[in-house]
Design a protein around this motif. Structure first.
Motif, PDB file in Angstrom:
ATOM      1  N   MET A   1       0.846  -1.192   0.000  1.00 58.71           N
ATOM      2  CA  MET A   1       0.000   0.000   0.000  1.00 58.71           C
ATOM      3  C   MET A   1       0.884   1.247   0.000  1.00 58.71           C
ATOM      4  N   ALA A   2       0.517   2.215  -0.839  1.00 58.86           N
ATOM      5  CA  ALA A   2       1.304   3.441  -0.938  1.00 58.86           C
ATOM      6  C   ALA A   2       1.228   4.227   0.369  1.00 58.86           C
ATOM      7  N   LYS A   3       2.325   4.871   0.697  1.00 62.26           N
ATOM      8  CA  LYS A   3       2.377   5.689   1.901  1.00 62.26           C
ATOM      9  C   LYS A   3       2.065   7.126   1.524  1.00 62.26           C
ATOM     10  N   TYR A   4       1.064   7.707   2.160  1.00 59.78           N
ATOM     11  CA  TYR A   4       0.642   9.066   1.851  1.00 59.78           C
ATOM     12  C   TYR A   4       1.239  10.054   2.844  1.00 59.78           C
ATOM     13  N   GLU A   5       1.567  11.237   2.350  1.00 57.29           N
ATOM     14  CA  GLU A   5       2.016  12.313   3.226  1.00 57.29           C
ATOM     15  C   GLU A   5       0.783  13.003   3.818  1.00 57.29           C
ATOM     16  N   PRO A   6       0.817  13.336   5.080  1.00 52.43           N
ATOM     17  CA  PRO A   6      -0.355  13.953   5.704  1.00 52.43           C
ATOM     18  C   PRO A   6      -0.463  15.440   5.371  1.00 52.43           C
ATOM     19  N   ALA A   7      -1.681  15.949   5.480  1.00 51.38           N
ATOM     20  CA  ALA A   7      -1.960  17.378   5.318  1.00 51.38           C
ATOM     21  C   ALA A   7      -3.170  17.700   6.178  1.00 51.38           C
ATOM     22  N   VAL A   8      -3.383  18.977   6.462  1.00 50.31           N
ATOM     23  CA  VAL A   8      -4.533  19.371   7.273  1.00 50.31           C
ATOM     24  C   VAL A   8      -5.122  20.676   6.736  1.00 50.31           C
ATOM     25  N   LEU A   9      -6.450  20.716   6.702  1.00 45.34           N
ATOM     26  CA  LEU A   9      -7.190  21.944   6.394  1.00 45.34           C
ATOM     27  C   LEU A   9      -7.654  22.534   7.716  1.00 45.34           C
ATOM     28  N   VAL A  10      -7.272  23.795   7.963  1.00 45.50           N
ATOM     29  CA  VAL A  10      -7.603  24.463   9.219  1.00 45.50           C
ATOM     30  C   VAL A  10      -8.488  25.671   8.912  1.00 45.50           C
ATOM     31  N   LEU A  11      -9.671  25.712   9.524  1.00 50.11           N
ATOM     32  CA  LEU A  11     -10.573  26.854   9.364  1.00 50.11           C
ATOM     33  C   LEU A  11     -10.384  27.826  10.518  1.00 50.11           C
ATOM     34  N   GLU A  12     -10.724  29.077  10.282  1.00 50.36           N
ATOM     35  CA  GLU A  12     -10.454  30.101  11.297  1.00 50.36           C
ATOM     36  C   GLU A  12     -11.297  29.925  12.559  1.00 50.36           C
ATOM     37  N   ASP A  13     -12.379  29.144  12.476  1.00 54.40           N
ATOM     38  CA  ASP A  13     -13.159  28.892  13.692  1.00 54.40           C
ATOM     39  C   ASP A  13     -12.600  27.731  14.505  1.00 54.40           C
ATOM     40  N   GLY A  14     -11.446  27.183  14.071  1.00 53.86           N
ATOM     41  CA  GLY A  14     -10.779  26.132  14.821  1.00 53.86           C
ATOM     42  C   GLY A  14     -11.034  24.728  14.312  1.00 53.86           C
ATOM     43  N   ASN A  15     -11.966  24.558  13.384  1.00 49.18           N
ATOM     44  CA  ASN A  15     -12.218  23.220  12.834  1.00 49.18           C
ATOM     45  C   ASN A  15     -11.021  22.754  12.022  1.00 49.18           C
ATOM     46  N   ARG A  16     -10.689  21.460  12.157  1.00 49.33           N
ATOM     47  CA  ARG A  16      -9.531  20.878  11.488  1.00 49.33           C
ATOM     48  C   ARG A  16      -9.954  19.590  10.768  1.00 49.33           C
ATOM     49  N   TYR A  17      -9.412  19.404   9.565  1.00 45.84           N
ATOM     50  CA  TYR A  17      -9.718  18.215   8.775  1.00 45.84           C
ATOM     51  C   TYR A  17      -8.397  17.643   8.267  1.00 45.84           C
ATOM     52  N   VAL A  18      -8.025  16.485   8.774  1.00 45.88           N
ATOM     53  CA  VAL A  18      -6.748  15.866   8.419  1.00 45.88           C
ATOM     54  C   VAL A  18      -6.960  14.938   7.227  1.00 45.88           C
ATOM     55  N   GLY A  19      -6.078  15.058   6.223  1.00 47.23           N
ATOM     56  CA  GLY A  19      -6.156  14.212   5.039  1.00 47.23           C
ATOM     57  C   GLY A  19      -4.777  13.955   4.472  1.00 47.23           C
ATOM     58  N   ARG A  20      -4.708  13.880   3.141  1.00 46.79           N
ATOM     59  CA  ARG A  20      -3.460  13.568   2.457  1.00 46.79           C
ATOM     60  C   ARG A  20      -2.988  14.776   1.648  1.00 46.79           C
ATOM     61  N   ALA A  21      -1.667  14.957   1.589  1.00 47.02           N
ATOM     62  CA  ALA A  21      -1.094  16.035   0.781  1.00 47.02           C
ATOM     63  C   ALA A  21      -1.426  15.805  -0.689  1.00 47.02           C
ATOM     64  N   HIS A 123     -20.568  22.623   6.680  1.00 46.92           N
ATOM     65  CA  HIS A 123     -20.129  23.554   7.723  1.00 46.92           C
ATOM     66  C   HIS A 123     -20.036  24.979   7.174  1.00 46.92           C
ATOM     67  N   ILE A 124     -19.458  25.128   5.978  1.00 50.86           N
ATOM     68  CA  ILE A 124     -19.343  26.465   5.387  1.00 50.86           C
ATOM     69  C   ILE A 124     -20.724  27.034   5.075  1.00 50.86           C
ATOM     70  N   ARG A 125     -21.642  26.179   4.650  1.00 49.84           N
ATOM     71  CA  ARG A 125     -23.005  26.651   4.362  1.00 49.84           C
ATOM     72  C   ARG A 125     -23.677  27.219   5.612  1.00 49.84           C
ATOM     73  N   SER A 126     -23.378  26.672   6.756  1.00 46.73           N
ATOM     74  CA  SER A 126     -24.011  27.157   7.980  1.00 46.73           C
ATOM     75  C   SER A 126     -23.206  28.250   8.653  1.00 46.73           C
ATOM     76  N   ALA A 127     -21.889  28.130   8.634  1.00 46.31           N
ATOM     77  CA  ALA A 127     -21.035  29.106   9.328  1.00 46.31           C
ATOM     78  C   ALA A 127     -20.576  30.240   8.419  1.00 46.31           C
ATOM     79  N   PRO A 277     -23.106  35.142   2.610  1.00 46.30           N
ATOM     80  CA  PRO A 277     -22.629  34.204   3.640  1.00 46.30           C
ATOM     81  C   PRO A 277     -21.621  33.190   3.091  1.00 46.30           C
ATOM     82  N   PHE A 278     -21.953  32.550   1.963  1.00 41.16           N
ATOM     83  CA  PHE A 278     -21.015  31.583   1.393  1.00 41.16           C
ATOM     84  C   PHE A 278     -20.914  31.688  -0.125  1.00 41.16           C
TER      85      PHE A 278
END
Length: 386
Positions: A1-21, A123-127, A277-278
């Motif tokens: 299985m291929a090894k993926y490099e990690p990445a994260v999307l950070v929103l200004e309200d503090g929400n974080r979403y960890v995924g792949r680069a 989340h963006i639709r509501s916030a 709003p969005f």
């Protein structure tokens, strides 16, 4: 299985979403927005209107048709960052000359994949659209607090003028590609290639101008009309472009504006603008043409809108005659078009060039052509009668 490099999307309200680069590695900051198109990702990426924005694609599978030189809408990719659920592992299209990942790396566009884009969209639709950052490579190792501070210290889209970043540095001209009917000055606030092609196909010699020109510069060209393009940023931060438009309208120069050009016509007429709003982003936005009752499915990309009454004929607060709202959004009643009744000027909030579609609104280029032809004929009649 291929090894993926990690990445994260950070929103200004503090929400974080960890995924792949995905794409280039590093750090990028911008406004997080979502685009609902299921096709046309290359046109989206190369649309200058997306400058300063981290674009999340709601379609779950992106990159399967690769990229090519023909579908570029400008000279480069403009998005600040790119967020997808599942990038295609292979390219499956005879027109492709390279992969989307190749273009993202070459354009130094930091992206992230492998996150729940539906959850982020909801989340963006509501916030609301907000500042965000994507962190990968060495920047992924920054602490959560450091990443969030970088996001919150980034510039907000409100009050931001990005025209100088996306506009052509030098003027250039495209000759008419059908029987010539006249010439049009295009103020490049982030214009797309398809727009220029459609104007040339209507018989215009197209003079593309940097956003820094003045009304005197435009009038000195002795063109038959003026066109304001789409573009990024807050229309409230474009006072010089508003003043240029007011002066040319007073000089009776016919005008057509799209997207940012609609907002600037609104300001020139004396109306205000406000941040949505969005926003509206994608190629499936329903708009009602009040005159015909026809519903158009349109391509849009805007986070600001004109504040004007939807019903009735209004006297322009800036003293430029009567004006009416010609189109509005069926999703949220946002103003989608303006029509001047005492001037040869109109605008729409959406993109009638609509690369990669739909083409319901392409007729607006014909309407502009007919308006200019009618104005030219009346001027010639007036000259002959003297």
């Amino acid at each position: 299985m291929a090894k993926y490099e990690p990445a994260v999307l950070v929103l200004e309200d503090g929400n974080r979403y960890v995924g792949r680069a995905y794409g280039a590695r590093g750090r990028t900051l911008g406004e997080a927005v979502f685009a609902t198109g299921m096709t046309g990702y290359q046109e989206t990426l190369t649309d200058p209107s997306y400058a300063g924005q981290i674009v999340l694609m709601t379609a779950p599978h992106i990159g399967n048709t690769g990229t090519n030189d023909e579908d570029m809408e400008s000279r480069r990719i403009w998005v600040a960052g790119f967020v997808v659920r599942e990038p295609s592992r292979i390219v499956s299209n005879f027109r492709a000359t390279r992969s989307l990942d190749d273009d993202l790396v070459a354009g130094a566009v930091v992206g992230i994949s492998g996150i729940d884009t539906r959850a982020v969209t909801r989340h963006i639709r509501s916030a609301g659209a907000m500042r965000a950052g994507v962190f990968s490579g060495e920047d992924f190792s920054l602490s959560d607090g450091e990443q969030l501070s970088l996001v919150r210290d980034a510039a907000s889209m409100a009050g931001r003028n990005l025209s100088a970043e996306v506009s052509t540095p030098e003027p250039f001209t495209l000759e008419a590609t059908s029987e010539r009917i006249g010439s049009v000055a295009v103020l490049d606030l982030g214009v797309k290639k398809s727009t220029l092609d459609y104007l040339a196909a209507r018989g215009f010699d197209v003079h593309v101008l940097p956003q820094s020109v003045t009304a005197s510069d435009v009038l000195a060209l002795d063109v038959d009309a003026l066109f304001y393009s789409n573009g990024p940023g807050d229309p409230a931060a474009s006072d010089a472009h508003v003043e240029l438009l007011r002066e040319t309208l007073k000089a009776k120069l016919p005008y057509f504006g799209i997207c940012f050009g609609n907002q600037l016509l609104g300001r020139a007429l004396g109306f205000g603008t406000y941040k949505l709003p969005f926003g509206h982003r994608g190629i499936n936005q329903p708009v009602l043409d009040k005159k015909t009752g026809r519903v158009e499915i349109t391509s849009q990309n805007h986070g600001f809108a004109v504040d004007a009454p939807l019903e009735g004929i209004i006297d322009s607060p800036a003293g430029l005659g009567r004006v009416e709202v010609s189109h509005f959004s069926l999703n949220d009643n946002v103003v989608e078009g303006l029509n001047c009744l005492d001037l040869n000027a109109f605008s729409v909030q959406y993109h009638p060039e609509a690369a990669a579609g739909p083409h319901d609104a392409n007729y607006l280029f014909d309407r502009f052509r007919d308006m200019v032809l009618a104005g030219t004929s009346s001027q010639n009649t007036a000259k002959d009668s003297k």
